[in-house]
Design a protein around this motif. Structure first.
Motif, PDB file in Angstrom:
ATOM      1  N   MET A  86      28.306 -61.493  -3.413  1.00 37.78           N
ATOM      2  CA  MET A  86      26.939 -61.669  -2.820  1.00 37.78           C
ATOM      3  C   MET A  86      26.388 -62.692  -3.760  1.00 37.78           C
ATOM      4  O   MET A  86      25.360 -63.333  -3.418  1.00 37.78           O
ATOM      5  CB  MET A  86      26.414 -60.231  -2.829  1.00 37.78           C
ATOM      6  CG  MET A  86      27.176 -59.314  -1.871  1.00 37.78           C
ATOM      7  SD  MET A  86      26.858 -59.900  -0.291  1.00 37.78           S
ATOM      8  CE  MET A  86      25.162 -59.737   0.070  1.00 37.78           C
ATOM      9  N   THR A 114      33.777 -57.285  -7.306  1.00 42.93           N
ATOM     10  CA  THR A 114      33.931 -58.241  -5.996  1.00 42.93           C
ATOM     11  C   THR A 114      32.704 -58.446  -5.153  1.00 42.93           C
ATOM     12  O   THR A 114      32.372 -59.413  -4.850  1.00 42.93           O
ATOM     13  CB  THR A 114      35.346 -57.906  -5.102  1.00 42.93           C
ATOM     14  OG1 THR A 114      36.456 -57.800  -6.194  1.00 42.93           O
ATOM     15  CG2 THR A 114      35.337 -58.919  -4.216  1.00 42.93           C
ATOM     16  N   ILE A 115      32.212 -57.166  -4.882  1.00 39.23           N
ATOM     17  CA  ILE A 115      30.931 -57.071  -3.789  1.00 39.23           C
ATOM     18  C   ILE A 115      29.965 -57.838  -4.599  1.00 39.23           C
ATOM     19  O   ILE A 115      29.056 -58.881  -4.332  1.00 39.23           O
ATOM     20  CB  ILE A 115      30.425 -55.819  -3.551  1.00 39.23           C
ATOM     21  CG1 ILE A 115      31.462 -54.963  -2.613  1.00 39.23           C
ATOM     22  CG2 ILE A 115      29.147 -55.774  -2.815  1.00 39.23           C
ATOM     23  CD1 ILE A 115      31.346 -53.767  -2.327  1.00 39.23           C
ATOM     24  N   VAL A 131      23.824 -55.879   0.471  1.00 43.22           N
ATOM     25  CA  VAL A 131      24.366 -55.584   1.862  1.00 43.22           C
ATOM     26  C   VAL A 131      23.467 -54.845   2.664  1.00 43.22           C
ATOM     27  O   VAL A 131      23.252 -55.148   3.769  1.00 43.22           O
ATOM     28  CB  VAL A 131      25.591 -54.903   1.699  1.00 43.22           C
ATOM     29  CG1 VAL A 131      26.425 -54.874   2.900  1.00 43.22           C
ATOM     30  CG2 VAL A 131      26.648 -55.749   0.831  1.00 43.22           C
ATOM     31  N   PRO A 178      24.436 -54.841  -6.151  1.00 44.01           N
ATOM     32  CA  PRO A 178      25.209 -55.584  -4.952  1.00 44.01           C
ATOM     33  C   PRO A 178      25.269 -54.892  -3.677  1.00 44.01           C
ATOM     34  O   PRO A 178      25.242 -55.619  -2.653  1.00 44.01           O
ATOM     35  CB  PRO A 178      26.509 -55.930  -5.617  1.00 44.01           C
ATOM     36  CG  PRO A 178      26.653 -54.822  -6.648  1.00 44.01           C
ATOM     37  CD  PRO A 178      25.268 -54.546  -7.320  1.00 44.01           C
ATOM     38  N   LEU A 179      25.300 -53.679  -3.766  1.00 45.01           N
ATOM     39  CA  LEU A 179      25.377 -52.794  -2.398  1.00 45.01           C
ATOM     40  C   LEU A 179      24.216 -52.967  -1.619  1.00 45.01           C
ATOM     41  O   LEU A 179      24.022 -52.939  -0.505  1.00 45.01           O
ATOM     42  CB  LEU A 179      25.899 -51.511  -2.654  1.00 45.01           C
ATOM     43  CG  LEU A 179      27.125 -51.128  -3.161  1.00 45.01           C
ATOM     44  CD1 LEU A 179      27.471 -49.739  -3.574  1.00 45.01           C
ATOM     45  CD2 LEU A 179      28.070 -51.648  -2.215  1.00 45.01           C
TER      46      LEU A 179
END
Length: 1024
Positions: free
Chosen positions: A738, A733-734, A923, A919-920
């Motif tokens: 993103m 999902t992240i 963030v 993806p992290l």
């Protein structure tokens, strides 16, 4: 400047106007004629006090800018004083053989065009540069000459009678030469297009021309304008009635509703003093051959004088025409009620110009028209004091609400608002697609999307044990593309397969392989969890968090994806070189003559592998089963580079100098398509066995053991596997959130000038439904593809149609519609049926398209511009807005930090062990950007990390400096109880406030302010 300096400056030109510079209370004050200014039939010449609240002395004492703003602020009583676009034409009185006639020498719509000396052609449009002396002389002529406003005349003969009568009554024209002046005014007008036709066809002469030549000389040189007639309905009727053929080809450049301004200058031997007259007709009238194009004439400026003044008169005529092409003076000329109003317009023009020093400027150089024509609004409205600082939090909240990025406080509130915002535009999303530009965008993006889908399918087959491959990717593109195209909030976003999704799929497959689970069933539950979580995020308006994705993060992501496209395109060509090396061993295959032939082996050895059969030869050798491949790599390099070069050159062909504008536009729109077909034909013609695009030819799953619907439960998976699927679903999902939202932010940038609004919540909701459908059918997940979306937007950009010569096209926005998105993925869905055609397209050609898309998506990224600036000496650095306001060392520091983040993202993506964290890290980029508040000031971050268009910021800053100068000027000119100092030509040379004195022959370049009121208000707080 002292009085002596002023007189010396003017006297240095050999002619001393009557200038009174000792009165320090009135800038730009000269002797004024006390006679009546208006035409005899003007009804407003009585004692009416038009100024209402000002006395005459108060009006004359105010600065020119305020006087002009007061004139323009008056209500127009009738339609006769409503301004129209103006076409200005200057004619000079010349002697052709034994006769005298008026010859067209220059014309203006927005920029000046001159008839080249010694050549029957027009010059390139250029910005008019005027001598300071000519402007002073023009002002003197307006002060002392005749000014006739609202003259009632419908042909040149009546106009000439009224002008001569007025000059005689004023004592400026001796009665004995009245008839000669009138005769000169009624001479024939010869236009440049008539000379050009005569030059092109020197032999062909019509019977009408021969008949005219046999007529009397008087009829030949007399202007047909002296015939009294009603205004015809069109220029064609005029041409038929009078025999004057207007330049109908150039008429296409004239704005609708335009009127003409004619400047007539010349020298005659029967005058001893200069005569001048400025005329405004009460109603515009078509006056035969007076004007090159059949448009009605509203203004006429006449300047006649004794011999020896031709060059001086020519410059004064150019000054008059340039004034008439100026937006502010042109409106003043329409609204003027007396002579002083015209003088105020001239004075305001002098206040707005920039002086170029004579020793540092070559007057023969022609200044190219600017890329963007600045706004004139600052000159029209009174200068305002900067408003109080607005609350930044309230301003940010207002912008969020406009973009749909504010929390509504209710479930699915953002989704509902997106639907309400996009619903009124839904029908227009289909109507706006009727354009050849959309056809070009559709075909370009079809090939741009098809190739990565096929390539991604091949990689996915290796990563998932052929559970999903090229066929599944094609079906997923069709399903997701059609659904997203019909129902999304921003259909300009293109869905595609991405590298992080591929890594995620490979990790899930390896986990299931080790555990002995059914991969497709476990993936089904992960997809359901991802879709459910995305729907929950939509319900709580989680897309509002997009406002924290600033330029710092989005440009890092966009630059990374662009570099990936460039790197992969080059890497794929290098792989071809490894598979088909140039230096190979001996190719064991020889063409031999057929049995029974008298030819020797040597005769047939010259034939190649592909031509041997055509001569009935026989191939003999161990390698004859495959064609020779030593040229495959070199051919692949040529095809890839050729596609990239042709696409790049033809994309910019719309700014070329060849062919009409519509042809250039079509070539630019279809640039990539032309490159694909050209290089594919080149490959087919040479016959080198390069790699071709392979498309599945049957609509069925790759694995025979699976169908198009995935069972949710299977004996191989434990009962609790759907529950633990939530953990990888969170990571997925992240990744999807993103990828989707960063691309959406890039597409919805302010500089793209989108008018139909955003749809972040609606896009995420539609994407979650599509992920659920793909999970049920066992198809790859498609999310927003950054580079494809950027190229989709670039292919649909709209520019203004150039009408006036020299005017540059302006970016208007993007053609927002759904049809291209729908057609792209509809064609991808039917690609299975197009396999025989698509199989002829070489893969290196598509690699060249990848390279082009990667390079093209870097254009306009401030981050990439700042990287290039790091390698430029200071004197060669472009004039970017952020370089004006932020020290260069701080700019480089910000760039180095952003570049370090880009390198970290590249390293994390490059290794399979860490790529799942990609993806992290996006963030984390947002957190790093927040930490920069401790390193840079808020002002620096606003300038370096925002999404305001570059040209808008520059205009707002320039406008602010100009308004500050004007406010300070008013404060100095109205210090109650104090005296005021007079001014001479000493004007600001630019936004920085540099000045240049008018000593010697200065050249004046017409300049204007650069921003509108809203842009000024938005920027004023930034510059404090």
């Amino acid at each position: 400047m002292p009085q002596q300096a002023q007189l010396k400056h003017i006297h240095g030109h050999g002619r001393l106007p009557r200038v009174i510079a000792t009165d320090s209370s009135r800038p730009w004050t000269m002797n004024s004629s006390s006679g009546d200014d208006e035409a005899p039939k003007d009804p407003r010449t009585g004692g009416e006090d038009f100024t209402q609240q000002f006395t005459e002395n108060d009006f004359e004492a105010t600065p020119p800018a305020q006087r002009v703003q007061f004139i323009l602020g008056e209500d127009v009583d009738d339609g006769s004083h409503v301004s129209h676009p103006l076409f200005s034409e200057m004619g000079m009185l010349v002697k052709e053989g034994d006769e005298i006639e008026w010859k067209e020498t220059a014309r203006w719509i927005k920029f000046e065009e001159d008839v080249e000396e010694g050549g029957n052609r027009w010059s390139k449009p250029h910005v008019a540069t005027l001598s300071l002396h000519s402007l002073f002389e023009l002002r003197r002529l307006l002060v002392n000459g005749s000014v006739m406003l609202d003259m009632e005349a419908h042909n040149l003969e009546v106009m000439a009678d009224l002008v001569c009568d007025q000059m005689v009554s004023a004592g400026t024209l001796p009665p004995g030469v009245k008839d000669k002046v009138k005769d000169a005014l009624l001479r024939r007008h010869r236009h440049q297009h008539e000379y050009a036709k005569k030059t092109r066809l020197p032999i062909i002469r019509s019977l009408a021309d021969m008949r005219n030549q046999s007529s009397s000389k008087k009829d030949m040189v007399k202007s047909p304008s002296n015939q009294s007639m009603a205004r015809p309905s069109s220029g064609t009727e005029l041409s038929e009635q009078q025999g004057h053929k207007g330049n109908t080809h150039f008429m296409r450049k004239i704005p609708p509703g335009a009127e003409a301004s004619n400047i007539l200058v010349g020298e005659v031997d029967f005058l001893e003093r200069t005569l001048s007259c400025f005329i405004r007709l009460s109603q515009a009238a078509v006056m035969g051959d007076l004007t090159e194009v059949p448009v009605p004439t509203r203004f006429i400026f006449i300047l006649l004088g004794p011999p020896g003044s031709q060059s001086n008169f020519h410059e004064i005529g150019r000054a008059m025409a340039t004034l008439m092409s100026d937006e502010i003076f042109h409106e003043v000329a329409y609204r003027a009620r007396k002579r002083d109003h015209l003088l105020s317009g001239v004075d305001e023009f002098l206040d707005a110009v920039t002086v170029l020093p004579p020793g540092e400027w070559d007057p023969t150089i022609r200044i190219e028209p600017p890329a963007a024509i600045p706004s004139q609004e600052v000159r029209k409205r009174p200068p305002e004091l900067p408003k109080e600082d607005v609350d930044e939090e309230e301003e940010e909240q207002r912008l969020r609400e406009e973009s749909g990025l504010s929390r509504t406080g209710r479930l699915f509130g953002g989704l509902i608002n997106d639907v309400k915002r996009k619903a009124p535009w839904y029908l227009s999303d289909y109507k706006d697609a009727f354009s050849m530009q959309c056809v070009a965008s559709w075909i370009f993006l079809y090939f741009a999307c098809l190739s990565p889908i096929i390539t991604f399918g091949g990689l996915l087959a290796e990563a998932t044990g052929k559970h999903m491959a090229a066929m599944e990717s094609l079906v997923s593109g069709f399903v997701c593309g059609m659904g997203y195209g019909f129902f999304s909030g921003q259909p300009l976003t293109i869905l595609g397969s991405t590298g992080p999704v591929l890594v995620f799929e490979s990790i899930i497959y390896e986990f299931c392989f080790k555990m002995g689970w059914d991969y497709m069933t476990f993936r089904f539950w992960i997809g359901m969890w991802v879709a459910g979580i995305c729907i929950v995020l939509t319900a709580i308006d989680a897309s509002a968090l997009v406002c924290y994705i600033t330029r710092f993060t989005e440009e890092n992501f966009a630059t990374l994806i662009a570099f990936i496209f460039i790197y992969k395109a080059i890497e794929n060509v290098v792989v071809i070189g490894k598979n088909f090396p140039v230096n190979q061993g001996i190719y064991d295959c020889v063409c031999t003559p057929p049995l029974g032939s008298n030819a020797s082996v040597v005769d047939y050895a010259k034939y190649n592998w592909d031509s041997c059969a055509s001569y009935n030869g026989t191939l003999v050798g161990g390698d004859c089963g495959t064609p020779p491949t030593e040229n495959v790599f070199l051919m692949s390099v040529v095809l890839c580079a050729g596609t990239f070069i042709i696409s790049t050159i033809l994309k910019d062909f719309k700014n070329a100098l060849f062919f009409p504008s519509i042809v250039r536009q079509y070539i630019s729109d279809f640039s990539v398509l032309i490159a694909i077909f050209a290089m594919s034909f080149f490959d087919y013609f040479l016959g080198v066995p390069t790699q071709k695009l392979e498309v599945p030819n049957e609509l069925k799953p790759t694995l025979d053991t699976r169908g198009w619907l995935i069972p949710p439960f299977t004996e191989r998976n434990p009962w609790w596997s759907p529950i633990i699927a939530v953990f990888p679903a969170l990571l997925g999902t992240i990744l999807i959130f993103m990828d989707q939202q960063i691309t959406a932010v890039i597409v919805n940038r302010k500089e793209n000038k989108l008018k139909k609004g955003c749809g972040y919540h609606l896009d995420l909701f539609i994407l979650s439904i599509l992920i659920a459908i793909c999970s049920v059918m066992g198809l790859p997940w498609f999310v927003a593809a950054t580079v494809l979306s950027i190229n989709h937007v670039n292919s649909l950009k709209l520019e203004s149609e150039c009408s006036a010569p020299g005017e540059k096209p302006q970016f208007l926005g993007v053609r927002e519609q759904r049809v291209t998105h729908i057609l792209i993925f509809l064609t991808i869905g039917v690609s299975v049926l197009l396999t025989p055609l698509l199989g002829h397209i070489p893969m290196p050609v598509l690699f060249g398209v990848f390279l082009y898309m990667g390079v093209a998506s870097l254009k306009g990224l401030q981050f990439f511009d700042r990287i290039l600036i790091m390698f430029m000496p200071a004197k060669y650095q472009p004039d970017y807005m952020f370089l004006r306001q932020v020290p260069i060392k701080r700019v480089h520091l910000f760039t180095v930090i952003q570049l370090a983040c880009l390198i970290i993202l590249w390293l994390i993506k490059s290794f399979s062990q860490t790529s799942i964290l990609f993806p992290l890290m996006l963030v984390v980029m947002i957190g790093i950007r927040k930490a920069l508040d401790l390193v840079f000031t808020r002002r620096e971050l606003k300038i370096l990390d925002d999404i305001m268009p570059e040209m808008t910021k520059r205009a707002a800053a320039d406008d602010l400096h100009k308004l500050d100068a004007e406010v300070g000027l008013l404060a100095r000119m109205f210090p109650f109880g104090k005296g005021r100092r007079g001014r001479v030509v000493n004007k600001p040379a630019g936004p920085g406030g540099d000045t240049g004195s008018a000593v010697g022959l200065g050249l004046i370049k017409c300049t204007t302010s650069n921003a509108n009121e809203k842009e000024f208000e938005a920027q004023s707080s930034l510059l404090k």
